[in-house]
Structures are given as structure tokens and as C-alpha cells.
Design an enzyme around this catalytic site. Structure first.
Site, short mmCIF file in Angstrom:
data_model
loop_
_atom_site.label_atom_id
_atom_site.label_comp_id
_atom_site.label_asym_id
_atom_site.label_seq_id
_atom_site.Cartn_x
_atom_site.Cartn_y
_atom_site.Cartn_z
N LYS A 176 17.85 15.30 7.40
CA LYS A 176 17.83 15.87 8.75
C LYS A 176 17.34 14.89 9.82
CE LYS A 176 18.97 20.33 8.18
NZ LYS A 176 20.00 21.04 8.98
N SER A 195 14.02 26.16 9.09
CA SER A 195 13.17 26.59 7.97
C SER A 195 12.25 25.47 7.51
CB SER A 195 14.04 27.05 6.79
OG SER A 195 14.79 25.96 6.28
N GLU A 220 27.12 25.91 -1.87
CA GLU A 220 26.19 26.93 -1.38
C GLU A 220 25.52 27.65 -2.55
OE1 GLU A 220 28.20 28.83 2.52
OE2 GLU A 220 29.33 29.17 0.69
N GLY A 273 24.31 33.19 -0.93
CA GLY A 273 24.59 32.89 0.47
C GLY A 273 25.90 32.16 0.65
N ASP A 311 28.45 32.40 2.62
CA ASP A 311 29.17 32.68 3.86
C ASP A 311 30.22 31.62 4.17
OD1 ASP A 311 27.67 30.78 6.20
OD2 ASP A 311 26.50 31.24 4.42
N SER A 330 19.90 15.99 -0.90
CA SER A 330 19.63 16.15 0.53
C SER A 330 18.16 16.12 0.92
CB SER A 330 20.27 17.44 1.04
OG SER A 330 19.72 18.56 0.38
#
Length: 327
Positions: free
Chosen positions: A54, A79, A205, A209, A211, A311
Site C-alpha cells: 500500500k 482497515s 478473493e 467476500g 464481490d 501483499s
């Protein structure tokens, strides 16, 4: 909406990140290669500043602020990993930062975010709208909101990880990337398409979750309730407009894995590669292993050059021990 980012934006982001972000290692595992029959290349963003990929997107976005924006500062909702990334990037660029974080965020992520001098505002992820809260605070304080994934500069920054990976490994046959809101997956797809057009790119995913998987199948963004999974970094409810457009165009498919598979991947990283990886950071490898083990894919995976984006490694140690002990 601005135009979609391109590989040229990733190149520009790499220039801004030079000397600020770590060029993280690409590790190999003879055990993984032998067990699953593929050649694995692990891009270890758990060794990135703040412990996750990130930082790339956050620093790239904040580095483009004008003087007025820098004076007022940045606000973000996250989060944990984007929270820490924005907090550190803001400190390095000498600007204030305010982060909206869920009350149940891992203690280590909360402590680290505050440790980078950011102000933290807590909310209940199951009853409150973090976007609305962040937008209200941004308007009240005149701060610039940098979302965790649906922003061209964030996407371009995240894409630098795969740029570095393929500069070191050369073209890959498959690339597995964790998928929450889609910033890393879309940035990775942009880089992969430029550097290895034949590479199959998969977003991964948690089963609870999916989506993104539903969205890809439906042809439009699907919204879900906040998923309950140990992969806290992928507890998103929907993809973004930018990320979905890129994923729909450039990603081969979206896969899912169970929490149990994530724990097995955590154990492998700890025992065989001596790395602490958070559950979300295990999504990509868990899916790659599952693909290798599927009977219909066994021959197809033999000798395939597989990139895996690890990650992040930000996990509360008590929780980490608990998860591994329960397996």
C-alpha cells in the site's frame, strides 16, 4: 471520472517512488516448486515500508499534491495497510494525515498508524459508512481524500510492484494477486499487459467476500455485505469504478479461497520460507496452490512460471499464533 491509468502512469509512479519505497525481494522456494510442479516467483511486499504494498500507491498519490493540498493534508479510510501507508507518506512529505479506521482493526495496525503521527478516527465497520464519514471529515477540514484503491494515482503506484517483479524475472505465464477493492489487481494487470501480454492474471478473493467474482460474471459492480473472513484487508463490499473497468478488460479471472486455505498458506510461508505473512497476503499463493492441485490443471501447471504477489505481513502476533495453532 478521470481517464483510466496506463502503464505510462506506472512508469511515472516508479520515478516518484525511487528512493522512498523499497525494491522488495523476489524469493524462490524449491519446496513449493517441487510440491506443486510450477516455478514460483514470490514478490515479497511484506518487506515493503509499512509492511505492505500500500505504501506504493499512497506515496505516489500524495507526492502529486499541490501546495494547498499539502498544507491541509490527506485523509483516508482503511482497515490498516492503506492507513499506515498514507500516515507514513504524509509524514515523509511533511503534511498532516487523518485516518478513518474500523474499531476491530488489528491492534498492530492501529498502533503503527498512530506511530506515524496520524490522527485516527474509529468507526464500526458493520453499522457505519466509512466513506460517508471520511467525506464529511474531508469537507470539514479541507483535506484531500485518498481512497484505498479506486484512484488512478493509487492504482499506478500499486502497479510498480509487478513492474519490478517482471524486470527481475522476465515474462511470466501466470500472475496471482490478492483482490480486495482492486487497486493492486488492476495496477498489476496494467503492468503485466505491458510487460508480458500473454500472462494470465488472476485476482484472488476470500470465499466469503467474492464481490469481484460476482461483478465480473454479472458485467457490473456488485455490492455485498461486509464479509466475515480472516483476510481483513479484503473485507471490502465492492470494487471501484476505475478498478472494475481495468479488471473487466485485463484480468483473466477471479478466484476464491477459504480461510482454511489461507491458514495453510500462512503455515507454509512460516515453516518453509521463514516469513510472517498476514492472511490477506496469502490469498494469491493459496489460489496458485489450489490451481496446481486441481486434477484437470496438473499437467497445465507443470513448469509454468508463476508470479505470486505476497501483499503484506501486518498481523497481530497473538492472532497469528492463534490461527496457526487452530489448524
Amino acid at each position: 471520472m478521470r481517464s483510466l491509468p496506463t502503464y505510462q502512469d506506472i512508469l511515472a509512479a516508479a520515478y516518484r517512488l525511487e528512493g522512498h519505497a523499497h525494491r522488495t525481494p523476489v524469493l524462490r522456494s524449491a519446496t513449493a516448486d517441487a510440491r506443486w510442479g510450477a516455478q514460483f516467483f514470490f514478490k515479497c511486499e511484506n518487506f515493503q515500508r509499512t509492511g505492505a504494498f500500500k505504501f506504493r500507491g499512497a506515496f505516489n498519490a500524495l507526492a502529486k499534491f499541490d501546495a494547498a493540498q499539502r498544507s491541509a493534508g490527506a485523509i483516508a479510510f482503511s482497515s490498516g495497510n492503506h492507513a499506515q501507508a498514507v500516515a507514513l507518506a504524509a509524514r515523509l512529505l511533511a503534511m498532516p494525515a487523518l485516518i478513518v479506521m474500523p474499531q476491530d482493526a488489528p491492534a498492530a495496525k492501529l498502533a503503527a498508524t498512530r506511530g506515524y503521527d496520524a490522527e485516527v478516527v474509529l468507526y464500526d465497520r458493520f453499522t457505519e459508512d466509512r466513506v460517508a464519514l471520511a467525506q464529511r471529515l474531508a469537507a470539514e477540514r479541507g483535506m484531500t481524500l485518498i481512497p484505498p484503491y479506486d484512484h488512478p494515482d493509487v492504482i499506478a503506484g500499486q502497479g510498480t510492484a509487478v513492474k519490478e517483479l517482471m524486470e527481475e524475472t522476465g515474462p511470466l505465464d501466470r500472475l496471482y494477486v490478492c483482490l480486495g477493492g482492486g487497486g493492486l489487481t488492476s495496477g498489476s494487470a496494467l503492468a503485466a499487459r505491458a510487460l508480458a501480454p500473454q500472462c494470465q492474471v488472476y485476482g484472488v478473493e476470500p470465499e466469503a467476500g467474492n464481490d469481484g467474482q460476482q461483478s465480473l460474471r454479472a458485467g457490473h459492480i456488485v455490492h455485498i455485505a461486509t464479509p466475515k473472513t480472516i483476510a481483513d484487508g479484503a473485507q471490502t463490499q465492492h470494487l471501484g469504478a476505475y478498478t472494475f473497468a481495468i479488471i473487466q478488460r485485463d484480468v483473466t479471472g477471479i478466484l476464491t479461497v477459504s480461510d482454511a486455505q489461507l491458514i495453510e498458506a500462512m503455515r507454509f510461508f512460516a515453516e518453509r520460507m521463514k516469513m510472517v505473512v498476514e492472511p490477506t497476503g496469502c490469498l494469491a499463493f493459496a489460489a496458485a496452490c489450489a490451481a496446481s492441485e486441481a486434477s484437470e490443471a496438473e499437467r497445465a501447471m507443470q513448469g509454468v512460471r508463476v508470479g505470486v504477489i505476497v501483499s503484506g505481513g501486518n498481523v497481530d502476533m497473538a492472532r497469528y499464533a492463534e490461527l496457526l495453532a487452530a489448524c
